[in-house]
Scaffold this active site. Sequence first.
Site, short mmCIF file in Angstrom:
data_model
loop_
_atom_site.label_atom_id
_atom_site.label_comp_id
_atom_site.label_asym_id
_atom_site.label_seq_id
_atom_site.Cartn_x
_atom_site.Cartn_y
_atom_site.Cartn_z
N GLY A 103 -13.68 10.63 19.49
CA GLY A 103 -14.81 11.08 18.70
C GLY A 103 -14.34 11.52 17.34
N HIS A 104 -13.56 10.64 16.69
CA HIS A 104 -13.04 10.92 15.36
C HIS A 104 -12.49 9.63 14.77
CE1 HIS A 104 -9.20 10.71 17.38
NE2 HIS A 104 -9.51 11.75 18.14
N ALA A 105 -12.11 9.70 13.49
CA ALA A 105 -11.44 8.58 12.82
C ALA A 105 -10.16 9.12 12.20
CB ALA A 105 -12.35 8.01 11.73
N ARG B 118 -13.41 6.19 16.60
CA ARG B 118 -13.12 5.76 17.97
C ARG B 118 -13.38 6.84 19.01
NH1 ARG B 118 -9.37 8.38 20.41
NH2 ARG B 118 -7.19 8.42 19.76
#
Length: 139
Positions: free
Chosen positions: A50-52, A97
Amino acid sequence: MNGHRIINLRKIADKRGNLSFIEENSEEMPFDIRRVYWIYDVPGGEKRGGHAFKENEELIVSLSGSFDVILDDGREKYRYSLSRSYYGLYVPKGLWREMDNFSTNSVCMILSSVDYDPSDYIRDYEEFLQYIGNRQHCL
Ligand code: TYD
């Protein structure tokens, strides 16, 4: 090609049990390996990620069990189901992602191109959309 993709890892099939490996300087490895970590004991229904990343590139391998990796470039989402230890999912920098659908006893190994650096993370989805919008302007 620099995009996200499944990379076939070396597999030595053997009736005593199969063996796979990754070497930094092999032609299938898209980056120099700086760090390795793994995610395990994930409770049913839980999500990770839950981040890039701004710079970090990754190769994600399912060492045991199965899970899904969802990649998002701000326009489209792509879902990869990983369940084989001889496949690696290459994730370039600059993609959102998430990971879900972890099976019982799954082990997710992640090879990374940079040291752990909290400032390399984008954890807010709106900020991610702005970031990639600005980056596309600069290209
Ligand atoms: P994080 O990458 O945020 O995992 P997820 O996105 O699945 O929640 O990592 C969770 C925590 O682990 C975070 O607080 C920092 C720590 N961590 C490290 O100290 N070193 C590492 O290499 C990684 C990947 C995480």
